[in-house]
Design a protein around this motif. Structure first.
Motif, mmCIF file in Angstrom:
data_model
loop_
_atom_site.group_PDB
_atom_site.id
_atom_site.type_symbol
_atom_site.label_atom_id
_atom_site.label_comp_id
_atom_site.label_asym_id
_atom_site.label_seq_id
_atom_site.Cartn_x
_atom_site.Cartn_y
_atom_site.Cartn_z
ATOM 1 N N ASP A 97 -7.820 -7.281 -4.379
ATOM 2 C CA ASP A 97 -6.633 -6.452 -4.184
ATOM 3 C C ASP A 97 -6.550 -6.149 -2.695
ATOM 4 O O ASP A 97 -7.471 -5.560 -2.132
ATOM 5 C CB ASP A 97 -6.794 -5.158 -4.994
ATOM 6 C CG ASP A 97 -5.567 -4.277 -4.974
ATOM 7 O OD1 ASP A 97 -4.825 -4.277 -3.967
ATOM 8 O OD2 ASP A 97 -5.354 -3.555 -5.953
ATOM 9 N N ARG B 285 -4.236 -4.271 -1.156
ATOM 10 C CA ARG B 285 -3.482 -3.053 -0.827
ATOM 11 C C ARG B 285 -4.384 -2.052 -0.123
ATOM 12 O O ARG B 285 -5.610 -2.156 -0.156
ATOM 13 C CB ARG B 285 -2.918 -2.416 -2.106
ATOM 14 C CG ARG B 285 -1.906 -3.297 -2.809
ATOM 15 C CD ARG B 285 -1.427 -2.678 -4.105
ATOM 16 N NE ARG B 285 -2.531 -2.600 -5.064
ATOM 17 C CZ ARG B 285 -2.532 -1.822 -6.138
ATOM 18 N NH1 ARG B 285 -1.508 -1.035 -6.410
ATOM 19 N NH2 ARG B 285 -3.558 -1.832 -6.957
ATOM 20 N N LYS B 286 -3.770 -1.054 0.475
ATOM 21 C CA LYS B 286 -4.515 0.026 1.122
ATOM 22 C C LYS B 286 -5.137 0.921 0.049
ATOM 23 O O LYS B 286 -4.560 1.089 -1.032
ATOM 24 C CB LYS B 286 -3.584 0.848 2.012
ATOM 25 C CG LYS B 286 -3.032 0.053 3.172
ATOM 26 C CD LYS B 286 -2.049 0.864 3.986
ATOM 27 C CE LYS B 286 -1.492 0.007 5.115
ATOM 28 N NZ LYS B 286 -0.461 0.707 5.867
ATOM 29 N N GLU C 118 -2.941 3.297 -1.884
ATOM 30 C CA GLU C 118 -2.097 2.713 -2.926
ATOM 31 C C GLU C 118 -2.849 2.607 -4.247
ATOM 32 O O GLU C 118 -2.288 2.857 -5.312
ATOM 33 C CB GLU C 118 -1.612 1.328 -2.507
ATOM 34 C CG GLU C 118 -0.646 1.338 -1.341
ATOM 35 C CD GLU C 118 -0.285 -0.062 -0.910
ATOM 36 O OE1 GLU C 118 0.669 -0.628 -1.492
ATOM 37 O OE2 GLU C 118 -0.945 -0.599 0.003
ATOM 38 N N GLN D 142 -5.986 -0.182 -10.282
ATOM 39 C CA GLN D 142 -6.109 -1.575 -9.905
ATOM 40 C C GLN D 142 -6.458 -2.429 -11.118
ATOM 41 O O GLN D 142 -6.820 -1.907 -12.162
ATOM 42 C CB GLN D 142 -7.114 -1.755 -8.769
ATOM 43 C CG GLN D 142 -8.554 -1.444 -9.121
ATOM 44 C CD GLN D 142 -9.440 -1.451 -7.873
ATOM 45 O OE1 GLN D 142 -9.639 -0.406 -7.279
ATOM 46 N NE2 GLN D 142 -9.963 -2.600 -7.495
ATOM 47 N N ASN E 68 -11.376 -4.210 -3.748
ATOM 48 C CA ASN E 68 -10.339 -3.876 -2.779
ATOM 49 C C ASN E 68 -10.799 -4.217 -1.372
ATOM 50 O O ASN E 68 -11.800 -3.686 -0.895
ATOM 51 C CB ASN E 68 -9.983 -2.390 -2.882
ATOM 52 C CG ASN E 68 -8.973 -1.954 -1.844
ATOM 53 O OD1 ASN E 68 -9.215 -1.023 -1.101
ATOM 54 N ND2 ASN E 68 -7.846 -2.616 -1.775
ATOM 55 N N CYS F 190 -1.453 -7.884 -4.492
ATOM 56 C CA CYS F 190 -1.083 -6.678 -3.748
ATOM 57 C C CYS F 190 -0.123 -5.874 -4.634
ATOM 58 O O CYS F 190 -0.337 -5.784 -5.839
ATOM 59 C CB CYS F 190 -0.462 -7.059 -2.399
ATOM 60 S SG CYS F 190 1.002 -8.117 -2.551
ATOM 61 N N ARG F 191 0.928 -5.335 -4.082
ATOM 62 C CA ARG F 191 1.901 -4.597 -4.889
ATOM 63 C C ARG F 191 2.928 -5.535 -5.509
ATOM 64 O O ARG F 191 3.186 -5.491 -6.702
ATOM 65 C CB ARG F 191 2.608 -3.536 -4.048
ATOM 66 C CG ARG F 191 3.616 -2.724 -4.834
ATOM 67 C CD ARG F 191 4.239 -1.607 -4.001
ATOM 68 N NE ARG F 191 5.172 -0.854 -4.809
ATOM 69 C CZ ARG F 191 6.457 -1.174 -4.967
ATOM 70 N NH1 ARG F 191 6.958 -2.235 -4.366
ATOM 71 N NH2 ARG F 191 7.234 -0.446 -5.724
ATOM 72 N N ARG G 192 1.960 -9.500 0.473
ATOM 73 C CA ARG G 192 0.681 -9.408 1.193
ATOM 74 C C ARG G 192 -0.370 -10.323 0.592
ATOM 75 O O ARG G 192 -1.230 -10.843 1.303
ATOM 76 C CB ARG G 192 0.167 -7.961 1.212
ATOM 77 C CG ARG G 192 0.931 -7.074 2.169
ATOM 78 C CD ARG G 192 0.466 -5.646 2.074
ATOM 79 N NE ARG G 192 0.980 -5.051 0.846
ATOM 80 C CZ ARG G 192 0.694 -3.832 0.415
ATOM 81 N NH1 ARG G 192 -0.136 -3.063 1.099
ATOM 82 N NH2 ARG G 192 1.220 -3.373 -0.695
#
Length: 128
Positions: free
Chosen positions: A35, A37-38, A41, A47, A53, A89-90, A94
């Protein structure tokens, strides 16, 4: 950047995968789901099970980190050039950038989850 394929070879294509492919990953621990993402998030949404992450901004440095550092941070074996890696990602933008980064670093079995978290959440009945 270090590349694992020769200069005359074409980099491998990035395969696009879907929900059904990702849903089977808990039964395939040799594959690595990342993943990008930040962390903020993830706290807001959650997740996908079995994923680790690594935010996109840190991906390159983490993928070239030493084996011991990677394994200590993520509790998973450091991916090798032939490890199957799936990024999400979302929404999928990304994750495609992350996949391109991994290919540039010499990883050959790179995939991007189209739709990413938004698709997963919708199909799992989770908040987006």
């Amino acid at each position: 950047m270090k590349r694992f394929f020769g200069s005359e070879e074409q980099p491998p294509a990035i395969e696009i995968v879907d929900y059904d492919f990702v849903k089977k990953l808990p039964c395939e621990p040799q594959k690595l789901l990342i993943d990008v993402r930040k962390p903020k998030e993830l706290k807001e949404t959650g997740q996908i099970p079995t994923s680790i992450n690594i935010p996109l901004a840190l991906l390159c440095q983490e993928l070239i980190a030493s084996k011991s550092i990677f394994e200590c941070k993520y509790g998973r074996k450091k991916p090798q050039p032939d490890t199957e890696i799936i990024f999400y990602c979302r929404s999928g933008k990304r994750s495609l950038q992350a996949a391109e980064t991994a290919v540039a670093l010499g990883f050959r079995k790179v995939k991007s989850y189209e739709g990413s978290w938004l698709d997963w959440a919708k199909k799992e009945g989770l908040p987006e």
